[in-house]
Design an enzyme around this catalytic site. Sequence first.
Site, PDB file in Angstrom:
ATOM      1  N   HIS A 275       0.876  -1.065   0.031  1.00  0.00           N
ATOM      2  CA  HIS A 275      -0.062   0.224   0.027  1.00  0.00           C
ATOM      3  C   HIS A 275       1.066   1.114  -0.081  1.00  0.00           C
ATOM      4  O   HIS A 275       0.981   2.098   0.982  1.00  0.00           O
ATOM      5  CB  HIS A 275      -0.947  -0.114   1.194  1.00  0.00           C
TER       6      HIS A 275
ATOM      7  N   ASP B 298       0.549  -2.075   5.048  1.00  0.00           N
ATOM      8  CA  ASP B 298      -0.021  -1.078   5.876  1.00  0.00           C
ATOM      9  C   ASP B 298      -1.407  -0.587   5.324  1.00  0.00           C
ATOM     10  O   ASP B 298      -1.297   0.649   4.725  1.00  0.00           O
ATOM     11  CB  ASP B 298       0.704   0.094   6.349  1.00  0.00           C
TER      12      ASP B 298
ATOM     13  N   ASP C  16      -3.909  -3.981  -6.561  1.00  0.00           N
ATOM     14  CA  ASP C  16      -4.129  -4.621  -5.375  1.00  0.00           C
ATOM     15  C   ASP C  16      -2.673  -5.319  -4.820  1.00  0.00           C
ATOM     16  O   ASP C  16      -2.645  -6.266  -5.558  1.00  0.00           O
ATOM     17  CB  ASP C  16      -5.318  -5.613  -5.086  1.00  0.00           C
TER      18      ASP C  16
ATOM     19  N   SER D  78       6.915   5.633   2.515  1.00  0.00           N
ATOM     20  CA  SER D  78       7.758   4.148   2.689  1.00  0.00           C
ATOM     21  C   SER D  78       8.241   3.773   1.229  1.00  0.00           C
ATOM     22  O   SER D  78       9.288   3.364   1.349  1.00  0.00           O
ATOM     23  CB  SER D  78       6.470   3.030   2.918  1.00  0.00           C
TER      24      SER D  78
ATOM     25  N   GLU E 275      -0.040   0.167  -5.640  1.00  0.00           N
ATOM     26  CA  GLU E 275      -1.000   1.373  -4.784  1.00  0.00           C
ATOM     27  C   GLU E 275      -2.365   1.019  -5.812  1.00  0.00           C
ATOM     28  O   GLU E 275      -2.287   1.198  -7.084  1.00  0.00           O
ATOM     29  CB  GLU E 275      -0.403   2.706  -5.189  1.00  0.00           C
TER      30      GLU E 275
END
Length: 280
Positions: A42, A168, A147, A103, A121
């Site tokens: 994510h 996350d 996904d 991140s 993303e």
Amino acid sequence: MLAYQHAYHAGNIADVHKHLTLFALAQQLREKTSAITWVDTHAGRGIYPLDSAETQRGGEFLDGIQPLWQRRESFPQPSLVHSWLQQLAALNPDEHLHCYAGSPWWLARAMRSGDHLELYELHPGEHRHLQQFDQQLPVGARRHFGDGPTTLLKHLPVATPRLCVLIDPSYEVKSDYLAVAETLSRIAEKVRHAVVAIWYPLLAAQRHLELLEAVRESGVRKVLRSELIYADPDQTRGMYGSGMLVLNPPWQLDQQLSEAGEQLAALYAGRSTVEWWVAE
């Protein structure tokens, strides 16, 4: 499509806790020479300008990274917190805090020759922002619109000897807690030695307990838990703390996180806990 965009929360205390843990993990994994596939399921944006309308609207960095940055010279050398802030200074070379690193930035910075990085993303708007980060990605890094957990599981095992995954999600959907536990279990089944870091929020609804219990009951072993509580749960409507689970943590990561957690807890007038959630 979910509405969550992390820019409204960038640089908050939970981000500090999450990215400090990720940095510590990456630094230890880099000590061995064998190649690593890094995965961010994510990803969000690579860099968050703190003067953007979204970040200013939330203003959560004012209670998170801002006070930590202002006291950066007070942390002992060497220490995990000091080293992490030194890395962040690469984005803020004039000593003023202009940007906060997401991140993808931390993982891209951890890469070495022969490593791979997969950034996922699903949110269209966030993916467009992540696309602008392409020029800063090193060789071996790829961005994906889709996904993350589902795609990752389809491509396991990876080609490199080692695998490190950050999970996350926003947890906007209540089922995310159990879905994350299921993803962890399936990664462990396919790549026994995988290192997996999971971030989760501490909220009044206490749904993180579903995640913790599901991980414990899944049969996976060697899971470290780190939590940073920075507000009174009984007096807070939103998030009162931040949690991290790490599957197969490197040696002495628990000691590093304990020391850093105490320093953060002192700064944010909270408390920190680092313990083995599931023993080896």
